[in-house]
Design a protein around this motif. Structure first.
Motif, PDB file in Angstrom:
ATOM      1  N   LEU A  99     -23.189  73.595  89.217  1.00 18.48           N
ATOM      2  CA  LEU A  99     -21.570  74.057  90.385  1.00 18.48           C
ATOM      3  C   LEU A  99     -22.422  73.346  91.417  1.00 18.48           C
ATOM      4  N   ASP A 100     -20.874  72.903  92.822  1.00 22.65           N
ATOM      5  CA  ASP A 100     -21.341  73.268  93.846  1.00 22.65           C
ATOM      6  C   ASP A 100     -20.340  74.065  94.211  1.00 22.65           C
ATOM      7  N   HIS A 101     -20.879  75.274  94.970  1.00 20.24           N
ATOM      8  CA  HIS A 101     -20.618  76.038  95.088  1.00 20.24           C
ATOM      9  C   HIS A 101     -19.751  76.068  96.052  1.00 20.24           C
ATOM     10  N   ASP A 102     -20.776  75.247  97.271  1.00 17.75           N
ATOM     11  CA  ASP A 102     -20.062  74.963  98.954  1.00 17.75           C
ATOM     12  C   ASP A 102     -18.594  74.470  98.797  1.00 17.75           C
ATOM     13  N   TYR A 103     -18.857  73.126  97.403  1.00 16.91           N
ATOM     14  CA  TYR A 103     -17.150  72.903  97.642  1.00 16.91           C
ATOM     15  C   TYR A 103     -16.217  72.813  97.079  1.00 16.91           C
ATOM     16  N   ILE A 104     -16.635  73.920  96.201  1.00 16.95           N
ATOM     17  CA  ILE A 104     -15.070  75.077  95.570  1.00 16.95           C
ATOM     18  C   ILE A 104     -15.176  76.299  96.554  1.00 16.95           C
ATOM     19  N   GLY A 137     -13.152  63.776  99.376  1.00 15.56           N
ATOM     20  CA  GLY A 137     -14.303  63.715  99.182  1.00 15.56           C
ATOM     21  C   GLY A 137     -15.200  65.097  99.852  1.00 15.56           C
ATOM     22  N   ASN A 138     -13.912  65.421 101.290  1.00 12.49           N
ATOM     23  CA  ASN A 138     -14.192  66.116 102.449  1.00 12.49           C
ATOM     24  C   ASN A 138     -13.406  67.324 102.430  1.00 12.49           C
ATOM     25  N   GLY A 139     -12.558  67.555 101.325  1.00 14.10           N
ATOM     26  CA  GLY A 139     -11.404  67.850 100.718  1.00 14.10           C
ATOM     27  C   GLY A 139      -9.825  67.285 101.633  1.00 14.10           C
ATOM     28  N   GLY A 140      -8.967  67.913 101.988  1.00 15.39           N
ATOM     29  CA  GLY A 140      -7.729  67.963 102.495  1.00 15.39           C
ATOM     30  C   GLY A 140      -7.571  67.518 101.889  1.00 15.39           C
ATOM     31  N   PHE A 141      -6.930  68.617 100.276  1.00 13.37           N
ATOM     32  CA  PHE A 141      -5.795  68.225  99.756  1.00 13.37           C
ATOM     33  C   PHE A 141      -3.797  68.552  99.989  1.00 13.37           C
ATOM     34  N   TYR A 142      -3.235  68.269  99.411  1.00 18.91           N
ATOM     35  CA  TYR A 142      -2.116  68.592  99.577  1.00 18.91           C
ATOM     36  C   TYR A 142      -1.036  69.660  99.898  1.00 18.91           C
ATOM     37  N   HIS A 143      -2.019  70.340  99.210  1.00 15.95           N
ATOM     38  CA  HIS A 143      -1.010  71.784  98.501  1.00 15.95           C
ATOM     39  C   HIS A 143      -1.167  72.289 100.097  1.00 15.95           C
ATOM     40  N   ILE A 162      -9.668  67.421  82.939  1.00 19.84           N
ATOM     41  CA  ILE A 162     -10.947  66.205  83.316  1.00 19.84           C
ATOM     42  C   ILE A 162     -10.495  66.623  84.706  1.00 19.84           C
ATOM     43  N   ILE A 163     -10.334  67.093  85.610  1.00 13.66           N
ATOM     44  CA  ILE A 163     -10.652  66.824  87.089  1.00 13.66           C
ATOM     45  C   ILE A 163     -10.713  68.458  87.468  1.00 13.66           C
ATOM     46  N   ASN A 164     -10.880  69.021  86.438  1.00 15.17           N
ATOM     47  CA  ASN A 164     -11.299  71.396  87.392  1.00 15.17           C
ATOM     48  C   ASN A 164     -12.768  70.648  87.075  1.00 15.17           C
ATOM     49  N   CYS A 165     -13.455  69.588  85.743  1.00 14.47           N
ATOM     50  CA  CYS A 165     -15.028  69.169  86.064  1.00 14.47           C
ATOM     51  C   CYS A 165     -15.644  68.336  86.668  1.00 14.47           C
ATOM     52  N   HIS A 166     -14.922  68.025  87.705  1.00 14.10           N
ATOM     53  CA  HIS A 166     -15.214  66.447  88.816  1.00 14.10           C
ATOM     54  C   HIS A 166     -15.075  67.711  89.743  1.00 14.10           C
ATOM     55  N   LEU A 167     -13.757  68.694  89.998  1.00 16.45           N
ATOM     56  CA  LEU A 167     -13.753  69.975  91.669  1.00 16.45           C
ATOM     57  C   LEU A 167     -14.996  70.645  91.767  1.00 16.45           C
ATOM     58  N   ALA A 168     -15.661  70.986  89.971  1.00 15.92           N
ATOM     59  CA  ALA A 168     -16.633  71.948  90.183  1.00 15.92           C
ATOM     60  C   ALA A 168     -17.718  71.697  90.598  1.00 15.92           C
ATOM     61  N   THR A 169     -18.088  70.076  90.878  1.00 16.84           N
ATOM     62  CA  THR A 169     -19.360  69.727  90.837  1.00 16.84           C
ATOM     63  C   THR A 169     -19.413  68.573  92.459  1.00 16.84           C
ATOM     64  N   GLY A 170     -18.016  68.894  92.737  1.00 18.97           N
ATOM     65  CA  GLY A 170     -17.674  68.078  94.050  1.00 18.97           C
ATOM     66  C   GLY A 170     -18.336  66.740  93.326  1.00 18.97           C
ATOM     67  N   ARG A 171     -17.781  66.045  92.821  1.00 18.88           N
ATOM     68  CA  ARG A 171     -17.986  64.799  92.188  1.00 18.88           C
ATOM     69  C   ARG A 171     -16.586  64.031  92.242  1.00 18.88           C
ATOM     70  N   ILE A 172     -16.033  63.717  93.597  1.00 20.49           N
ATOM     71  CA  ILE A 172     -14.700  63.350  93.796  1.00 20.49           C
ATOM     72  C   ILE A 172     -15.035  63.033  95.209  1.00 20.49           C
ATOM     73  N   GLY A 173     -13.872  61.757  95.044  1.00 22.74           N
ATOM     74  CA  GLY A 173     -14.165  60.892  96.413  1.00 22.74           C
ATOM     75  C   GLY A 173     -15.599  60.668  97.200  1.00 22.74           C
TER      76      GLY A 173
END
Length: 886
Positions: free
Chosen positions: A236-241, A553-559, A308-319
């Motif tokens: 897991l990418d604990h820092d990203y999570i 890639g560095n967060g910045g989501f829209y919630h 699907i998205i959960n798995c990418h968020l958990a590993t920081g594999r996004i953006g």
């Protein structure tokens, strides 16, 4: 020698890849089509459908003047009636008594005006789109996870990834140019891994390092298992999570509720397959997961997307380059529709109809007198409201719901019963037959505007053909109706650039980085700059600095807290109770046809590969119902019946049947496959479960089968099975019936044979075979073949005979034989549509020493353009080698 006169840069009107096209008007009047080498979506590549665009822009079948109640009318009269009937319905029954049903075939400017009129001025959100049928679960999953409908990555990520997962996507046939880009990347980097997750072994699976033949709707369980595996193996990418997400613990807890036994049962995969996939995902940082209709078109589609998205968020594999979940949209402007709020539960510029703040913002910007106060009816619910009388007037634009909607016969009945139906389209369709008012629209090559592809890239569709008859742009029709309904000031548009500029200004209005969609850089665009607009990827804010190429890639989501949400999903029940409908129907696309064939059905080249509707059936299921390949099979659900050709193949999983969604009542007797599909939808997105319906199958017994070619289009064929297709120089038709006929007179009547022309032919009383050919001097008018079993005729060769000279009487007997005397003259069944290369030509190339797809391509050209036939060519090579080894 003919020379080119003018070339226009435009964009393909088919899938969501959004390929650039160079359209050249030749002095001969023909339209030359090439891929645009400067367009960043395709870099000059085109698929078979795109390559054949020049064959689809004729005026055959076009309706070029408005009609009212079946009679020709003027625009002023027709538009006045539309405006008055909609106004009357609103006044008498309220805004929710009217509806628009629009399309991903719209240009963004058309979409924008339609949404503004309905949501801002009529005051209802009863405007939905056929994009509801293909990507609304992706939208819902994005919004739940990201707080916005954002596609994080780009096409380049597929080429940069070390692992590409294709789930619910037959990329080779449905997004062929992306498939070509992926093949090229894997050729350059053979260490790249590709995993295909699909119940069928599609042509895409032939490039896979791993094919997971998952159970229908087993995707949620598969990715729940992956999330649990990631957590248990500490990958897991604990820092990203921690920094960029919330809800992780609940999502993992839900994933861990699945035991390995439940996981194998729900996915249909064994423990070794699951471990191999999960281990590969864990070991490969640069991973892209592409998903399409096999994920979206499900009663659990939104949960699949979030799993699907959960798995990418958990590993920081996004953006990040080579990483992320990637939704592959089906239509050329499904994304543009999302940008303008094309769905019934959205507002323009990625704002929410559930947000009072957003509604107020849009109302102020538009000067709207009564902004829609609540979400409108989604497609399935909308047509149910038409059926039960809540909808008094509906305007259907650029789509054919009588063919494409689930429970299509009920939709047809609803439209027929509706008090007032308006249809805007380029040609007569199964839907337009039931219109009280028909408005002729501009087609591809005639209309001008923008589209947005799957990677957020806005491109221009430009006109290069003169406007035929009285056809008019969809945005113009909507603008004129808005004016006639009393909203003149809000609909001042005289050209699409004015609409695009307003659309861009709204995207930037009170934005300040709080919304992902921002193209404020174009808020002041004028006609000249609009005409010159190059493909551009959003965001493009007013600052002019350009936006990020990738998101998150560095967060910045829209919630509100700028964090993503893990969504705790459940695997659900994939078991089907025993019933009278024991098989699972999976609908989808084939390589060379598009939607309901209103455009691709015009091309003889595109019909050459697969010319009739079919059902892929596993040999086990075929044997159980006594069906062999080329027999006819009747499929039935509680909602309807169809008759199609059987294709028995172990590419299909046991218990499952695949049937294409393209055929309609103009091209086949009973093949509108969505008439079998239950109106079951995803509870979050409203997207129909087109990939999984309960059906039964049985052999359709007939007394005779037939095949014919003719110069003239056959008149109405009164048989229980027929399938009509355009052929080079004429038409081809497959048919079957339960009763014999006087085939000479039948052929005369159906193919328009002039009196006095006698057929050449024979009848074998013992076998029941008839062979008839009608000649007028040296021209073959029609040839007709009847047999007790599926007709064995060299079809490609027979079609070619329509364009040949037959003055030599001695050679006419080969027509009756149904095959040339010289076997080498028969190309065989067409494999490569781009270059019309047949099976026999490919086999000959293999037998002459071509041992690879590349070698076959060098000899025959097959597979060298669109590349989507490469898997079939590889199968032919393997088959020849297997025979040689025996």
């Amino acid at each position: 020698m003919q020379t080119a006169t003018a070339t226009t840069r435009t964009t393909c009107p088919y899938c969501g890849v959004g390929c650039g096209v160079l359209a050249t008007r030749e002095e001969s009047g023909a339209i030359g089509i090439k891929g645009d080498p400067l367009h960043p979506a395709n870099f000059g590549r085109l698929c078979s459908k795109g390559s054949a665009l020049g064959e689809t822009v004729d005026l055959e079948g076009r309706l070029l003047q408005p009609k009212m109640f079946g009679e020709e009318a003027g625009w002023d009269e027709a538009l006045g009636l539309v405006a008055s009937r909609f106004s009357d319905a609103v006044r008498q029954h309220g805004p929710d008594s009217v509806a628009f049903y629009v399309s991903g075939q719209f240009l963004t400017e058309d979409y924008y005006v339609a949404n503004k009129l309905m949501k801002g001025f009529i005051g209802s959100a009863n405007i939905d789109t056929n994009s509801r049928l293909c990507m609304s679960s992706s939208v819902a999953g994005h919004v739940r996870a990201f707080g916005s409908d954002t596609v994080p990555g780009t096409y380049e990520d597929l080429e940069l990834a070390d692992l590409v997962i294709l789930t619910g996507s037959n990329l080779a046939w449905c997004h062929p140019v992306l498939y070509q880009r992926l093949i090229a990347a894997k050729t350059e980097r053979p260490e790249m891994k590709i995993v295909v997750i699909d119940p069928r072994r599609t042509m895409t699976a032939d490039i896979a390092d791993m094919h997971l033949a998952i159970r229908p709707d087993g995707d949620v369980a598969l990715f729940l298992g992956l999330l649990g595996f990631l957590a248990d193996s500490a990958n897991l990418d604990h820092d990203y999570i921690e920094r960029h997400t919330s809800g992780f613990a609940m999502a993992v807890a839900a994933a861990r509720q699945l035991s390995i036994d439940e996981l194998t049962r729900k996915t249909g995969l064994d423990a070794q397959q699951l471990e191999a996939f999960y281990t590969l995902f864990v070991a490969t940082q640069k991973t892209v997961t592409c998903y399409s209709q096999g994920v979206n078109q499900s009663s659990s589609g939104t949960d699949k997307v979030n799993a699907i998205i959960n798995c990418h968020l958990a590993t920081g594999r996004i953006g990040k380059p080579g990483m992320g979940p990637f939704s592959l949209t089906g239509q050329p402007n499904a994304m543009g529709g999302r940008e303008v709020g094309g769905l019934a539960n959205m507002l323009a510029a990625h704002m929410s109809i559930a947000s009072d703040e957003d509604k107020d913002r849009v109302a102020r910007f538009w000067g709207a007198p009564r902004i829609a106060s609540k979400p409108g009816l989604k497609a399935v619910d909308l047509f149910q409201a038409v059926a039960d009388g809540r909808i008094k007037a509906i305007w259907i634009m650029a789509t054919n719901p009588v063919v494409s909607m689930p429970d299509a016969d009920a939709v047809k009945a609803a439209i027929k019963a509706c008090p007032f139906v308006v249809v805007s389209d380029v040609t007569q369709t199964d839907t337009s037959r039931h219109a009280h008012v028909f408005l002729p629209s501009l087609g591809w090559g005639e209309k001008s505007g923008t589209v947005t592809n799957s990677e957020r890239r806005i491109s221009r569709q430009r006109s290069f053909l003169s406007i035929p008859g009285q056809a008019r742009a969809d945005w113009w029709q909507l603008t004129e109706v808005g004016r006639r309904m009393g909203f003149e000031a809000a609909f001042p548009y005289n050209s699409p650039d004015e609409i695009f500029a307003e659309h861009a200004a709204l995207s930037a209005f009170e934005n300040d980085g709080t919304r992902d969609f921002d193209i404020g850089a174009f808020a002041q665009i004028d006609g000249q700059a609009y005409d010159a607009l190059s493909p551009v990827q959003w965001p493009q804010p007013q600052s002019g600095s350009g936006g990020a190429e990738r998101f998150f890639g560095n967060g910045g989501f829209y919630h509100a807290d700028r964090k993503a949400r893990f969504i705790a999903v459940e695997a659900g029940n994939v078991e089907r109770p025993a019933s009278a409908f024991p098989l699972v129907l999976n609908t989808g696309r084939i390589r060379d046809q598009w939607h309901t064939m209103t455009r691709t059905g015009k091309s003889a080249r595109l019909a050459a590969h697969i010319a009739e509707p079919f059902a892929e059936i596993h040999p086990f299921d075929a044997k159980a119902i006594g069906v062999e390949s080329a027999d006819l099979v009747e499929l039935e659900s509680p909602y309807g019946k169809v008759i199609v050709r059987a294709s028995v193949t172990d590419r299909q999983a046991k218990g499952n049947i695949f049937v294409p969604m393209h055929w309609n009542d103009n091209f086949a007797a009973r093949a509108r496959i969505d008439s079998l599909v239950a109106p079951l939808v995803d509870p979050f997105s409203g997207q129909p479960a087109l990939k999984s319906s309960a059906i039964a199958a049985r052999k359709f017994a007939v007394a005779h089968y037939g095949f014919a070619v003719s110069l003239a289009k056959p008149e109405s064929i009164d048989l229980p099975y027929w399938a009509l297709a355009k052929a080079q120089g004429g038409w081809r038709v497959e048919f079957a019936g339960k009763d014999d006929a006087d085939w000479t007179e039948w052929g005369r009547a159906k193919f328009g044979i002039p009196a006095g022309i006698e057929p050449l032919g024979y009848h074998d009383g013992q076998s029941g075979d008839y062979r008839l050919a009608f000649f007028d001097e040296g021209k073959l008018l029609a040839a007709l073949f009847i047999a007790r079993k599926p007709v064995a005729v060299a079809r490609s060769w027979m079609i070619e005979q329509l364009s040949c000279d037959h003055a030599d009487l001695s050679k006419r007997f080969s027509i009756i034989a149904g095959r040339p005397g010289d076997r080498s003259a028969d190309r065989g069944a067409i494999v490569c549509s781009c270059f019309s290369v047949g099976l026999n030509q490919i086999v000959a190339a293999v037998r002459s020493g071509c041992g690879s797809v590349e070698a076959v391509g060098a000899t025959t050209n097959a597979g060298t353009n669109c590349g989507s036939c490469r898997a079939e060519i590889r199968g032919i090579i393997d088959g020849c080698n297997a025979v040689a080894a025996e």
